[in-house]
Every structure is written in C-alpha cells, then in structure tokens.
Motif scaffolding. Structure first.
Motif, PDB file in Angstrom:
ATOM      1  N   LEU A  72       0.824  -1.211   0.000  1.00  0.00           N
ATOM      2  CA  LEU A  72       0.000   0.000   0.000  1.00  0.00           C
ATOM      3  C   LEU A  72       0.857   1.259   0.000  1.00  0.00           C
ATOM      4  CD1 LEU A  72      -2.697  -1.007   2.657  1.00  0.00           C
ATOM      5  CD2 LEU A  72      -2.792  -1.292   0.167  1.00  0.00           C
ATOM      6  N   ASN A  73       0.343   2.299  -0.645  1.00  0.00           N
ATOM      7  CA  ASN A  73       1.004   3.597  -0.549  1.00  0.00           C
ATOM      8  C   ASN A  73       0.588   4.292   0.752  1.00  0.00           C
ATOM      9  OD1 ASN A  73      -1.510   4.937  -0.958  1.00  0.00           O
ATOM     10  ND2 ASN A  73      -1.245   4.865  -3.183  1.00  0.00           N
ATOM     11  N   THR A  74       1.120   5.460   0.995  1.00  0.00           N
ATOM     12  CA  THR A  74       0.899   6.137   2.284  1.00  0.00           C
ATOM     13  C   THR A  74      -0.581   6.381   2.567  1.00  0.00           C
ATOM     14  OG1 THR A  74       3.045   7.223   2.099  1.00  0.00           O
ATOM     15  CG2 THR A  74       1.483   8.167   3.661  1.00  0.00           C
ATOM     16  N   LYS A  75      -1.320   6.877   1.567  1.00  0.00           N
ATOM     17  CA  LYS A  75      -2.744   7.152   1.763  1.00  0.00           C
ATOM     18  C   LYS A  75      -3.529   5.874   1.999  1.00  0.00           C
ATOM     19  CE  LYS A  75      -6.701   9.444  -0.414  1.00  0.00           C
ATOM     20  NZ  LYS A  75      -7.187  10.185  -1.612  1.00  0.00           N
ATOM     21  N   GLN A  76      -3.245   4.845   1.213  1.00  0.00           N
ATOM     22  CA  GLN A  76      -3.933   3.558   1.373  1.00  0.00           C
ATOM     23  C   GLN A  76      -3.624   2.941   2.730  1.00  0.00           C
ATOM     24  OE1 GLN A  76      -2.181   1.740  -2.077  1.00  0.00           O
ATOM     25  NE2 GLN A  76      -4.020   2.008  -3.345  1.00  0.00           N
ATOM     26  N   LEU A  77      -2.387   3.071   3.182  1.00  0.00           N
ATOM     27  CA  LEU A  77      -1.987   2.513   4.472  1.00  0.00           C
ATOM     28  C   LEU A  77      -2.714   3.210   5.617  1.00  0.00           C
ATOM     29  CD1 LEU A  77      -0.186   0.638   6.135  1.00  0.00           C
ATOM     30  CD2 LEU A  77       1.611   2.380   6.023  1.00  0.00           C
ATOM     31  N   ARG A  78      -2.877   4.526   5.490  1.00  0.00           N
ATOM     32  CA  ARG A  78      -3.589   5.270   6.534  1.00  0.00           C
ATOM     33  C   ARG A  78      -5.015   4.746   6.703  1.00  0.00           C
ATOM     34  NH1 ARG A  78      -3.556  10.025   4.332  1.00  0.00           N
ATOM     35  NH2 ARG A  78      -1.387  10.402   4.875  1.00  0.00           N
ATOM     36  N   LEU A  79      -5.675   4.439   5.607  1.00  0.00           N
ATOM     37  CA  LEU A  79      -7.026   3.894   5.663  1.00  0.00           C
ATOM     38  C   LEU A  79      -7.024   2.457   6.189  1.00  0.00           C
ATOM     39  CD1 LEU A  79      -8.451   5.230   2.269  1.00  0.00           C
ATOM     40  CD2 LEU A  79      -9.041   6.018   4.581  1.00  0.00           C
ATOM     41  N   ALA A  80      -6.056   1.661   5.753  1.00  0.00           N
ATOM     42  CA  ALA A  80      -5.981   0.263   6.179  1.00  0.00           C
ATOM     43  C   ALA A  80      -5.746   0.157   7.677  1.00  0.00           C
ATOM     44  CB  ALA A  80      -4.868  -0.451   5.416  1.00  0.00           C
ATOM     45  N   ARG A  81      -4.985   1.086   8.245  1.00  0.00           N
ATOM     46  CA  ARG A  81      -4.686   1.037   9.681  1.00  0.00           C
ATOM     47  C   ARG A  81      -5.927   1.248  10.540  1.00  0.00           C
ATOM     48  NH1 ARG A  81       0.936   4.470   9.587  1.00  0.00           N
ATOM     49  NH2 ARG A  81       2.378   2.700   9.415  1.00  0.00           N
ATOM     50  N   GLN A  82      -6.963   1.845   9.962  1.00  0.00           N
ATOM     51  CA  GLN A  82      -8.203   2.012  10.720  1.00  0.00           C
ATOM     52  C   GLN A  82      -8.843   0.656  11.037  1.00  0.00           C
ATOM     53  OE1 GLN A  82     -10.824   4.791   8.783  1.00  0.00           O
ATOM     54  NE2 GLN A  82      -9.273   6.396   8.665  1.00  0.00           N
ATOM     55  N   GLU A  83      -8.475  -0.360  10.285  1.00  0.00           N
ATOM     56  CA  GLU A  83      -9.008  -1.701  10.525  1.00  0.00           C
ATOM     57  C   GLU A  83      -8.023  -2.587  11.285  1.00  0.00           C
ATOM     58  OE1 GLU A  83     -10.280  -3.200   6.725  1.00  0.00           O
ATOM     59  OE2 GLU A  83     -12.141  -2.055   6.835  1.00  0.00           O
ATOM     60  N   ILE A  84      -6.943  -1.977  11.783  1.00  0.00           N
ATOM     61  CA  ILE A  84      -5.937  -2.713  12.561  1.00  0.00           C
ATOM     62  C   ILE A  84      -5.696  -1.938  13.856  1.00  0.00           C
ATOM     63  CG2 ILE A  84      -3.648  -3.746  12.579  1.00  0.00           C
ATOM     64  CD1 ILE A  84      -3.620  -3.429   9.506  1.00  0.00           C
ATOM     65  N   GLY A  85      -6.373  -2.328  14.933  1.00  0.00           N
ATOM     66  CA  GLY A  85      -6.168  -1.672  16.223  1.00  0.00           C
ATOM     67  C   GLY A  85      -4.904  -2.181  16.888  1.00  0.00           C
ATOM     68  N   MET A  86      -4.326  -1.362  17.779  1.00  0.00           N
ATOM     69  CA  MET A  86      -3.103  -1.783  18.474  1.00  0.00           C
ATOM     70  C   MET A  86      -3.086  -1.240  19.890  1.00  0.00           C
ATOM     71  SD  MET A  86       0.807  -1.646  17.090  1.00  0.00           S
ATOM     72  CE  MET A  86       2.106  -2.584  17.921  1.00  0.00           C
ATOM     73  N   ILE A  87      -2.694  -2.094  20.831  1.00  0.00           N
ATOM     74  CA  ILE A  87      -2.503  -1.654  22.215  1.00  0.00           C
ATOM     75  C   ILE A  87      -1.074  -1.982  22.633  1.00  0.00           C
ATOM     76  CG2 ILE A  87      -4.927  -1.791  22.854  1.00  0.00           C
ATOM     77  CD1 ILE A  87      -4.441  -4.455  24.127  1.00  0.00           C
ATOM     78  N   ILE A 109      -9.681  11.690  13.749  1.00  0.00           N
ATOM     79  CA  ILE A 109      -8.768  11.555  12.614  1.00  0.00           C
ATOM     80  C   ILE A 109      -9.498  10.946  11.411  1.00  0.00           C
ATOM     81  CG2 ILE A 109      -6.691  10.357  11.790  1.00  0.00           C
ATOM     82  CD1 ILE A 109      -5.594  10.599  14.625  1.00  0.00           C
ATOM     83  N   ALA A 110     -10.421  10.005  11.704  1.00  0.00           N
ATOM     84  CA  ALA A 110     -11.164   9.342  10.629  1.00  0.00           C
ATOM     85  C   ALA A 110     -12.281  10.216  10.063  1.00  0.00           C
ATOM     86  CB  ALA A 110     -11.749   8.029  11.138  1.00  0.00           C
ATOM     87  N   GLY A 111     -12.526  11.372  10.698  1.00  0.00           N
ATOM     88  CA  GLY A 111     -13.518  12.302  10.175  1.00  0.00           C
ATOM     89  C   GLY A 111     -14.934  12.062  10.664  1.00  0.00           C
ATOM     90  N   ALA A 112     -15.106  11.325  11.756  1.00  0.00           N
ATOM     91  CA  ALA A 112     -16.446  11.078  12.293  1.00  0.00           C
ATOM     92  C   ALA A 112     -17.025  12.369  12.879  1.00  0.00           C
ATOM     93  CB  ALA A 112     -16.394   9.995  13.367  1.00  0.00           C
ATOM     94  N   SER A 113     -18.342  12.520  12.779  1.00  0.00           N
ATOM     95  CA  SER A 113     -18.994  13.707  13.332  1.00  0.00           C
ATOM     96  C   SER A 113     -18.974  13.669  14.855  1.00  0.00           C
ATOM     97  CB  SER A 113     -20.441  13.778  12.837  1.00  0.00           C
ATOM     98  OG  SER A 113     -21.207  12.729  13.428  1.00  0.00           O
ATOM     99  N   LYS A 114     -19.256  14.812  15.462  1.00  0.00           N
ATOM    100  CA  LYS A 114     -19.262  14.893  16.928  1.00  0.00           C
ATOM    101  C   LYS A 114     -20.295  13.946  17.524  1.00  0.00           C
ATOM    102  CE  LYS A 114     -19.369  18.186  20.747  1.00  0.00           C
ATOM    103  NZ  LYS A 114     -19.504  19.640  21.133  1.00  0.00           N
ATOM    104  N   ALA A 115     -21.469  13.865  16.908  1.00  0.00           N
ATOM    105  CA  ALA A 115     -22.530  12.981  17.397  1.00  0.00           C
ATOM    106  C   ALA A 115     -22.108  11.519  17.283  1.00  0.00           C
ATOM    107  CB  ALA A 115     -23.811  13.221  16.618  1.00  0.00           C
ATOM    108  N   GLU A 116     -21.491  11.182  16.148  1.00  0.00           N
ATOM    109  CA  GLU A 116     -21.014   9.801  15.957  1.00  0.00           C
ATOM    110  C   GLU A 116     -19.939   9.461  16.982  1.00  0.00           C
ATOM    111  OE1 GLU A 116     -21.490   9.074  11.139  1.00  0.00           O
ATOM    112  OE2 GLU A 116     -19.789  10.246  11.891  1.00  0.00           O
TER     113      GLU A 116
END
Length: 344
Positions: A72-87, A109-116
């Motif tokens: 993945l390129n940088t933009k694609q990786l940023r989106l893919a990481r949203q589906e990979i949580g880490m602690i 960061i993902a752009g969710a609204s305040k209500a969401e």
C-alpha cells in the motif's frame, strides 16, 4: 484472514546488519486469539509492528483480509490502519486528554462527526468497564484502567484485527487476568482476530488458541496451545512450559518423594489431557478395586483447548488388584498411565 510470507526486518546498527525478524511465515485464521511468545530480543515486538507497518519490512508480504498491507502507498496505508487496532505495554495515552477524548481521538482523525464520536465513545466505555471515569485523566487512573482506555481507543474504528504488544507486562497478576478476560470477551462478542505478543506463558495458556514461539527472529515452534504445552520440542519452548508446570528442580523433589514411598505397592504416573482432566478417576479406582491410593504429587493446568497435567499416585494392595487397576486405566480410560516404581 492474515497471511504472512517470508517477512524479514534487518536493522543497520553501527555499520552492522542486525536481523530482527528472519524469513517469518505464518497463517492466522479469522476470529483466533493467536499468541506469539519469545524472550527479550527474540524479535516479537518488531514482528507485530511490521504487521501494520509501524516498521517497514526489509522483505516479505503481509496480507490482511485479502489486502496486501506491504504493497500500500501512504494514503492507502492510513485507511488500512483504521481496521488494525493496536494496544501497547505502556498504554501510549494522550496525558493531556480525558478518557473520552483519548478514545475519541482516532474517530476525529477518521472524520467522524461529533454525534457519531459521542455515541461510539460511550459504547466503548461501557464495553471496557470504565463507566463513570469518562472525565478522568490518565494520571488519575490505575494501570488496568489505562489499558482499558487503550483497548477502547484501539476498537474505536471497528477494526478487524487487534494487535497487542506486551499489553499486560506492566500490570500486576490480578489486573492482568482482568485485562485478559476483557480481551476474551471482546473476541467473543465482536469476532475480532487478536494477535497477542508476550513473554509470559500463563498469558498464552489463558486465552490463546494457537501459539508461535520465536527465537532469534525465527518461529521455531508453532501449533495449538495444548499440543505445544504437552509436547514442547525446542529447548526455548520447554523453558516457557516450565513457567506453568514447574522446573526440572521439581523433578528431583518428585524423585525423592517416590523413593520415600516406594517400599510398598506401585508408584503410578497418570497423565491427563483435555477432557480427561475432569474424570473422577481416583475415586472410581477406589470403588472398583480393593486397593489404597495415596496421592503423592500432581499439577493440572487449563488452556483454552482443555486441561492437562500429571498426577503421581502410590497404589497399595494385592499385586493382582493393582495390576487390574492399571489395566483398567489403560483399556477403559483415555488417561495415560506409567508404572515408575514397583516394590512388589
């Protein structure tokens, strides 16, 4: 779900190449809790950071849910990481933000609204057991509570995979158990695939379905947890199993005990595996045969796939009765039996 092919990472240090991960190949099924265990320096933390490209691999592929992360390129990786949580071991919280703000951060960061964000944050706070602590800052929380915030934050974007890098190493035993129970609950409720990095075998024993043992950057042994526990092949794996079942020094204690009690009858070693650990074998033998049974020593532990352990028993009585009892165990039960002392 996760396919790792020929994954390698080489660091350049003082003009020398250091291989942290060496040609590693693994397949992890969807919904599994997969443990990776190794001592310090084995490469396990580097490995887990390669999965979401917090470290860039030197070679190899990482494929998660049919998506090749390593391509993945940088933009694609940023989106893919949203589906990979880490602690993380030391929580990595934002110390100037409250519990709810820490959890909401990836949603912002993902752009969710305040209500969401507000709705999702409250769902996660309830899920991880932090109700009433929404306005607290990390400095006002215990270690276990901080890790619960870290878990909630990692789950914010509904990931398919959760990576846990030594997530319980900074916690006391009681808190560790509560966090492991939470991870099992999340795995069951959400069907989340969890990869858990640790150096503690009791963590693997408690919650993992499969385990890979790492040493010097390589996976030296892997398989179902119960199989690896009961038949460890590599010296490093045997050391980890000793964390649970006891060290070889205990074998000397057993030998001394056997010698002490070996002046009469037979000493039997009973090996229990899986469902056999629930058998009331001792009481059954005492009812069926005219023998006395003296339990000398034993230990049984539980894994996700069932229990296993060993029991040392002195059987006293007429030799024919003892032999019939041994034959009964061999022929009518799935418990393995070995006569290790015969004083008759």
């Amino acid at each position: 779900m996760i396919s790792i092919e020929g994954l390698s990472k080489i660091f350049a240090l003082n003009k020398k190449n250091i291989t942290a991960v060496d040609d590693l190949t693994l397949n992890i099924k969807e919904g599994e809790i997969y443990g990776v265990i190794g001592y310090s320096g084995a490469g396990k933390s580097t490995f887990v950071r390669l999965l979401n490209r917090l470290e860039e691999p030197t070679a190899g592929k990482v494929i998660i849910d049919n998506q090749e992360i390593t391509a993945l390129n940088t933009k694609q990786l940023r989106l893919a990481r949203q589906e990979i949580g880490m602690i993380f071991q030391h929580f990595n919280l934002l110390w100037s933000k409250t519990v709810e703000d820490n959890i909401a951060f990836p949603l912002e960061i993902a752009g969710a609204s305040k209500a969401e964000r507000s709705l999702r944050v409250q769902e996660l706070i309830d899920l991880v057991g932090l109700s009433g602590r929404e306005k607290a800052y990390p400095s006002q929380l215990s270690g276990g509570q901080k890790q619960r915030v870290g878990i909630a934050r990692a789950l914010a974007n509904n990931p398919k995979v959760l990576l846990c890098d030594e997530a319980t190493s900074a916690l006391d035993p009681e808190t560790t158990n509560s966090i492991l129970n939470l991870l099992m609950d999340i795995n069951e409720k959400l069907g989340l695939t969890i990869i858990l990095i640790t150096h503690e075998m009791h963590v693997i024993r408690k919650i993992c379905n499969q385990v890979a043992v790492m040493e010097q950057g390589k996976v030296v042994e892997q398989g179902q947890v119960l199989d690896v526990f009961t038949h460890p092949k590599m010296p490093v794996t045997k050391k980890f199993v000793e964390q649970i079942m006891g060290s070889s020094s205990e074998d000397d204690d057993i030998s001394n005990m056997i010698n002490t009690y070996s002046n009469e009858g037979k000493i039997l070693r009973l090996h229990f595996l899986g469902e056999t650990t629930n058998q009331a074998l001792i009481s059954e033998l005492a009812k069926k045969f005219d023998i006395d049974l003296n339990i000398l020593q034993g230990k049984i532990t539980q894994t996700q796939a069932g229990g296993y352990g060993t029991l040392f028993v002195q059987a006293k009585g007429e030799i024919e009765e003892i032999d019939m009892a041994v034959s009964f165990i061999q022929e009518e039960t799935s418990v393995e039996v070995e006569v290790i002392r015969d004083a008759n």
